[in-house]
Scaffold this active site. Structure first.
Site, mmCIF file in Angstrom:
data_model
loop_
_atom_site.group_PDB
_atom_site.id
_atom_site.type_symbol
_atom_site.label_atom_id
_atom_site.label_comp_id
_atom_site.label_asym_id
_atom_site.label_seq_id
_atom_site.Cartn_x
_atom_site.Cartn_y
_atom_site.Cartn_z
ATOM 1 N N GLU A 48 5.966 2.096 19.339
ATOM 2 C CA GLU A 48 6.257 1.011 20.284
ATOM 3 C C GLU A 48 4.919 0.713 21.149
ATOM 4 O O GLU A 48 5.166 0.490 22.294
ATOM 5 C CB GLU A 48 7.221 0.743 20.789
ATOM 6 C CG GLU A 48 8.641 0.771 20.116
ATOM 7 C CD GLU A 48 9.938 0.425 20.769
ATOM 8 O OE1 GLU A 48 9.841 0.655 22.105
ATOM 9 O OE2 GLU A 48 10.721 -0.182 20.145
ATOM 10 N N GLU B 104 14.246 1.540 14.223
ATOM 11 C CA GLU B 104 15.367 1.609 15.102
ATOM 12 C C GLU B 104 16.124 0.151 15.111
ATOM 13 O O GLU B 104 15.354 -0.874 14.726
ATOM 14 C CB GLU B 104 14.760 1.582 16.490
ATOM 15 C CG GLU B 104 14.308 2.971 16.784
ATOM 16 C CD GLU B 104 13.545 3.179 18.589
ATOM 17 O OE1 GLU B 104 14.193 2.383 19.310
ATOM 18 O OE2 GLU B 104 12.762 3.690 18.727
HETATM 19 C C1 BGP Z 1 13.203 1.238 22.038
HETATM 20 C C2 BGP Z 1 12.782 2.731 22.125
HETATM 21 C C3 BGP Z 1 13.628 3.692 22.135
HETATM 22 C C4 BGP Z 1 15.052 3.227 22.904
HETATM 23 C C5 BGP Z 1 15.263 2.039 22.559
HETATM 24 C C6 BGP Z 1 16.655 1.322 23.377
HETATM 25 O O1 BGP Z 1 12.364 0.582 22.721
HETATM 26 O O2 BGP Z 1 12.022 3.281 21.042
HETATM 27 O O3 BGP Z 1 13.066 4.980 22.778
HETATM 28 O O4 BGP Z 1 15.398 4.054 23.878
HETATM 29 O O5 BGP Z 1 14.318 0.989 22.443
HETATM 30 O O6 BGP Z 1 15.875 1.085 24.736
HETATM 31 P P1 BGP Z 1 16.735 1.459 25.993
HETATM 32 O O7 BGP Z 1 17.169 3.038 25.891
HETATM 33 O O8 BGP Z 1 16.028 0.940 27.102
HETATM 34 O O9 BGP Z 1 18.231 0.745 25.932
#
Ligand code: BGP
Length: 482
Positions: free
Chosen positions: A170, A383
């Site tokens: 990301e 994801e």
């Molecule tokens: C993405 C990342 C993850 C993850 C997810 C959810 O941006 O790759 O590492 O954590 O988002 O985000 P958050 O944890 O802030 O809810």
């Protein structure tokens, strides 16, 4: 799947799940591991916001065999995770930590023994702290050479067992939320050009890693993982449509064009130059970037976004993002604004989760088709998921129908895109098990497996199967037939 469709997921489709090292492993300073910048950032999050540190997280380091057994019970065909540079080379450069390397060997062996394909991410926000202390981390070009040495070591070590490699998680989100994803000293936080300089160094590192996989891994496949939100115009007014295009160019195209065309998106780069934000590009950089070809693109999709026109009338300041830190709907503290280019805003046509992230399955179909049409490479969902306040009942259950609903609709949307010809090779929702959120502590949960701990107290991190665990298991057994 709609009744008039005959689509079915291909044999061998990789139904999986995802995590990242610092968010799930814990053992932050154990067996030779040294701190990463996330250990430091999350200590501060604990002090200032009461969110858990990265010290224990889900204690996967000690529970990984149990976790892999649970993944196998769910029927996972793939597991996407990252390796922690600071576990393998604790000082960032030099001496290798044999116990750190052994942990990943044990994990990969365990996965393969259970028939689960490892999908490895080389870097997921957790730069060794030693490199931040030595030269400021990603701010310095030196990091590219050090990353190359780390990547070469890891790729050579696992080349016979790991086919799928993703490079840097990301970059698009790192630019937007840079103080959360990188350690940036207070005195540099106003220097927004550094966001794009860091990203430029990551582009070089990404290209280096692509070349290494192609050089070292027989039949290996490599790609980046982008945090991607399609951007809709708030209205059909031409100014809003243009603003959405601008936002797309700066937030999405600027990364994708690098990965697939080896060039910066012209409109976005002109905008950055006009505002003194463009990265310094040295001779040879663009040739290196163009040489690092990707075989696929990893996509992290949670929510779509919306943009509207923002006049440059001298009354608006540039603003980089907004975030909801409480989990109370509506507590978002603002929207990214680039006067004269675009302003992000709420989309009145979609529902949101408790942290104000839009819930928009159609956005997934839209982006898969759009990206494939533009770049023509296979796609992998690395994801996708719903953050929620789950509750463990006294008899050890977690009823999460909201998560099942979210995932089911997104899988349906992915199926529609595939039915229109988009080659998607894997679906790895976030997250295999509960872990430390990047922005909201451990109370914002994503997993199929509940991990019993709170932000203050890691307890024993006991695992419980959520309702979504059984649902996903059934879905995989039917190869995605809904
Ligand atoms: C993405 C990342 C993850 C993850 C997810 C959810 O941006 O790759 O590492 O954590 O988002 O985000 P958050 O944890 O802030 O809810």
């Amino acid at each position: 799947m709609a009744a008039d469709r005959t689509f079915s997921f291909p044999e061998g489709f990789l139904w999986g799940a995802s995590t990242s090292a610092y968010q799930v492993e814990g053992a932050a300073l154990e067996d030779g591991k040294k701190a990463s910048q996330q250990d430091i950032i999350n200590q501060d999050n604990y002090r200032t916001r009461g969110f858990a540190t990265a010290e224990v997280t889900s204690d996967h380091y000690h529970h990984f065999r149990e976790d892999v057994a649970l993944m196998a019970e769910m029927g996972l065909k793939a597991y996407r995770f990252s390796m922690a540079w600071s576990r393998i080379i604790p000082n960032g450069t030099g001496e290798v930590n044999p116990k750190g390397l052994q942990f990943y060997h044990d994990l990969v062996d365990e996965l393969l023994a259970h028939g689960i394909e490892p999908i490895v991410t080389l870097y997921h926000y957790d730069l060794p702290w030693a490199l931040v202390e030595r030269y400021g981390g990603w701010i310095s070009r030196q990091v590219v050479d050090d990353f190359e040495a780390y990547a070469r070591l890891v790729i050579s070590e696992f080349k016979d067992q790991v086919k799928y490699w993703t490079t840097i998680n990301e970059q698009s989100i790192i630019v937007q939320y840079w103080t959360q994803k990188c350690f940036i000293p207070e005195e540099l936080r106003e220097n927004n050009q550094l966001r794009y300089q860091i990203n430029h160094h990551m582009n070089l590192a990404h290209a280096v890693a692509c070349n290494l996989v192609h050089e070292l891994v027989p039949g290996g496949m490599v790609g980046s993982v982008i945090g991607y939100s399609p951007i809709y115009p708030l209205t059909s007014r031409p100014e809003d449509v243009m603003a959405a295009q601008n936002a797309h160019d700066l937030r999405n195209g600027y990364y994708l064009d690098i990965y697939f065309k080896g060039a910066y998106t012209v409109s976005a780069l002109s905008y950055l130059k006009r505002h003194g934000l463009a990265p310094v590009i040295e001779p040879g950089d663009m040739e290196l970037i163009a040489s690092g070809t990707s075989d696929f693109l990893g996509i992290n999709y949670y929510a779509s976004e919306c943009a509207k026109a923002c006049p440059d009338d001298g009354t608006r300041e540039m603003r980089w993002n907004g975030v909801n830190l409480t989990g109370k709907k509506g507590d978002i503290n603002g929207f990214e604004t680039h006067p004269g280019f675009y302003e992000m805003c709420e989309n009145p046509n979609v529902d949101t989760n408790d942290w104000d992230w839009a819930i928009d399955p159609t956005g997934l179909e839209y982006l898969l088709r759009d990206i494939y049409m533009r770049y023509g490479k296979p796609l992998m969902i690395c994801e996708n998921g719903l953050g929620a306040f789950d509750e463990l009942t006294p008899d050890g259950h977690v009823h999460d129908p909201y998560r099942i609903d979210y995932l089911e609709k997104h899988i349906e949307a992915m199926g529609r895109a595939m039915d229109y010809g988009v080659p998607v090779i894997a679906y790895c929702p976030w997250s295999a098990l509960d872990l430390l959120s990047t922005s909201n502590g451990v109370k914002k949960r994503y997993g199929f497996i509940y991990v019993d701990r709170t932000d203050d107290d890691p307890r024993e991190c006991r695992r419980y199967r959520k309702d979504s665990f059984a649902w996903y298991k059934d879905l995989i057994a039917r190869n995605g037939q809904l």
